[in-house]
Design a protein around this motif. Structure first.
Motif, mmCIF file in Angstrom:
data_model
loop_
_atom_site.group_PDB
_atom_site.id
_atom_site.type_symbol
_atom_site.label_atom_id
_atom_site.label_comp_id
_atom_site.label_asym_id
_atom_site.label_seq_id
_atom_site.Cartn_x
_atom_site.Cartn_y
_atom_site.Cartn_z
ATOM 1 N N ASP A 41 0.817 -1.215 0.000
ATOM 2 C CA ASP A 41 0.000 0.000 0.000
ATOM 3 C C ASP A 41 0.849 1.263 0.000
ATOM 4 N N GLU A 42 2.122 1.149 0.381
ATOM 5 C CA GLU A 42 3.002 2.315 0.447
ATOM 6 C C GLU A 42 3.982 2.376 -0.712
ATOM 7 N N LEU A 43 3.964 1.354 -1.569
ATOM 8 C CA LEU A 43 4.967 1.246 -2.616
ATOM 9 C C LEU A 43 4.354 1.213 -4.008
ATOM 10 N N HIS A 44 5.130 1.667 -4.959
ATOM 11 C CA HIS A 44 4.810 1.501 -6.372
ATOM 12 C C HIS A 44 5.837 0.508 -6.906
ATOM 13 N N VAL A 45 5.368 -0.621 -7.415
ATOM 14 C CA VAL A 45 6.242 -1.716 -7.812
ATOM 15 C C VAL A 45 6.373 -1.752 -9.331
ATOM 16 N N LEU A 46 7.617 -1.938 -9.784
ATOM 17 C CA LEU A 46 7.907 -2.022 -11.208
ATOM 18 C C LEU A 46 8.744 -3.264 -11.496
ATOM 19 N N GLU A 47 8.474 -3.888 -12.630
ATOM 20 C CA GLU A 47 9.361 -4.962 -13.064
ATOM 21 C C GLU A 47 10.691 -4.360 -13.506
ATOM 22 N N ILE A 48 11.750 -5.138 -13.357
ATOM 23 C CA ILE A 48 13.050 -4.762 -13.918
ATOM 24 C C ILE A 48 13.218 -5.539 -15.218
ATOM 25 N N THR A 49 13.461 -4.819 -16.311
ATOM 26 C CA THR A 49 13.574 -5.470 -17.611
ATOM 27 C C THR A 49 14.910 -5.131 -18.270
ATOM 28 N N GLU A 50 15.159 -5.842 -19.348
ATOM 29 C CA GLU A 50 16.349 -5.604 -20.190
ATOM 30 C C GLU A 50 17.659 -5.629 -19.405
ATOM 31 N N PRO A 51 17.986 -6.711 -18.690
ATOM 32 C CA PRO A 51 17.247 -7.977 -18.621
ATOM 33 C C PRO A 51 16.384 -8.059 -17.353
ATOM 34 N N ARG A 52 15.496 -9.055 -17.334
ATOM 35 C CA ARG A 52 14.797 -9.369 -16.099
ATOM 36 C C ARG A 52 15.772 -10.089 -15.161
ATOM 37 N N LEU A 53 15.631 -9.839 -13.879
ATOM 38 C CA LEU A 53 16.585 -10.373 -12.900
ATOM 39 C C LEU A 53 15.922 -11.391 -11.980
ATOM 40 N N ARG A 54 16.729 -12.353 -11.544
ATOM 41 C CA ARG A 54 16.290 -13.316 -10.540
ATOM 42 C C ARG A 54 17.388 -13.430 -9.490
ATOM 43 N N GLY A 55 16.991 -13.541 -8.238
ATOM 44 C CA GLY A 55 17.941 -13.718 -7.148
ATOM 45 C C GLY A 55 17.978 -15.168 -6.716
ATOM 46 N N ARG A 56 19.180 -15.705 -6.568
ATOM 47 C CA ARG A 56 19.329 -17.117 -6.202
ATOM 48 C C ARG A 56 20.266 -17.255 -5.012
ATOM 49 N N MET A 57 19.902 -18.143 -4.113
ATOM 50 C CA MET A 57 20.787 -18.575 -3.041
ATOM 51 C C MET A 57 20.954 -20.080 -3.149
#
Length: 320
Positions: free
Chosen positions: A275-291
């Protein structure tokens, strides 16, 4: 000569001091000093040079050290052989980590292993990624948990346990918060607008290049998120300007909501402050986090370490 004296001798050598050795051995410092003096009397030679501020081995001490280590290793191996034949698992396992998301329930994993194998001592150590990788390769740690980029560090095997899409989040008053969540943005008279990126299904988006000059809010180095971000930015030819770091993803969102910058965080972490944030996709490239869990590809491991690695791999997700 007692095995305990050899153990204390090796500990003082490795810790470069009597006080740190006593802490490692969980005994009083005077007791360590007394046992070392007794060993020196039996050998008839000093093993440590105590004249300097830092305790150092004498020439005799240097000569004795490999034999002391070999004696202790032989005793440990003898116990392991007997324990394996009788079905009792003993030993000491060490796990290293950078920061672990709560969804992995690392305390539960360790508690369950301890319940199954109460005679195995477990140590959990927090360290930086480079030190963790080196310690696992050298056998000083049996298992590690850290963020990885597109490849697994050389000499290690891995099981990916976290794999999430990464998104950007800004406060409602941020200039990027005005990006519309539509499939195509239009200017006047239906002319397509210029410079507006869009994600899947009309989700507003920001390109990686647009992050180059922005104050970013991110997890610390060693996490999958940070590894993915740093690697992608390096490939794009710039270093990200990380103004704020926090080890908990929800804190990243809170900082962004207060207008302190653009947060790069896992997709699952935006729900707490949506409710407090505006969310955007990250593109060119799209990112994924891995552990990933990491362990040595080659080299012998004791039965306790093998059991611990197998337990962790069963207990945690496997994203291939």
């Amino acid at each position: 000569m007692e095995l305990r004296q050899l153990e204390y001798f090796v500990a003082v050598t490795e810790e470069s001091g009597f006080t740190r050795a006593a802490a490692r051995l969980h005994v009083a410092q005077p007791g360590v000093s007394a046992q070392i003096r007794q060993l020196e009397r039996e050998l008839g030679q000093p093993l440590f040079d105590r004249s300097a501020r830092q305790v150092r081995l004498t020439e005799v001490g240097e000569a004795v050290l490999p034999y002391a280590r070999a004696a202790l290793a032989a005793v440990a191996a003898t116990r392991l052989v007997v324990d394996e034949m009788t079905g009792l698992l003993r030993g000491h396992v060490v796990m290293g980590g950078v920061s672990a998301p709560s969804v992995l329930d690392l305390p539960g994993l360790l508690a369950e292993f301890h319940e199954r194998h109460p005679a195995v001592e477990i140590s959990l150590r927090e360290t930086d990624p480079e030190s963790l990788i080196e310690a696992v390769r050298a056998g000083r740690m049996d298992l590690g948990l850290l963020g990885i980029g597109s490849s697994v560090p050389a000499g290690l095997d891995a099981q990916v346990v976290v794999d999430q899409a990464l998104v950007a989040a800004v406060g409602k008053d941020h200039d990027l918060a005005g990006k519309p969540a539509v499939g195509v943005a239009h200017g006047s008279a239906g002319t397509p607008a210029v410079g507006v990126a869009h994600g899947s299904a009309g989700t507003p988006a920001v390109t990686l290049r647009e992050l180059a000059d922005r104050a970013l809010i991110c997890l610390p180095r060693g996490t999958g998120l940070r590894a993915a971000l740093d690697e992608a930015c390096a490939a794009a030819g710039f270093t990200p300007h990380v103004a704020f770091e926090a080890s908990e993803p929800y804190v990243l969102g809170q900082l962004a909501a207060k207008g302190l910058g653009l947060a790069v965080l896992p997709e699952s972490a935006v729900a707490a402050a949506k409710d407090e944030l505006h969310v955007l996709e990250i593109t060119e490239p799209r990112l994924r986090g891995r552990m990933a869990l990491v362990w040595r590809s080659t080299g012998s491991s004791g039965p306790a370490a093998r059991a611990f690695i197998a337990h962790a791999r069963r207990r945690l997700p496997d994203f291939g």
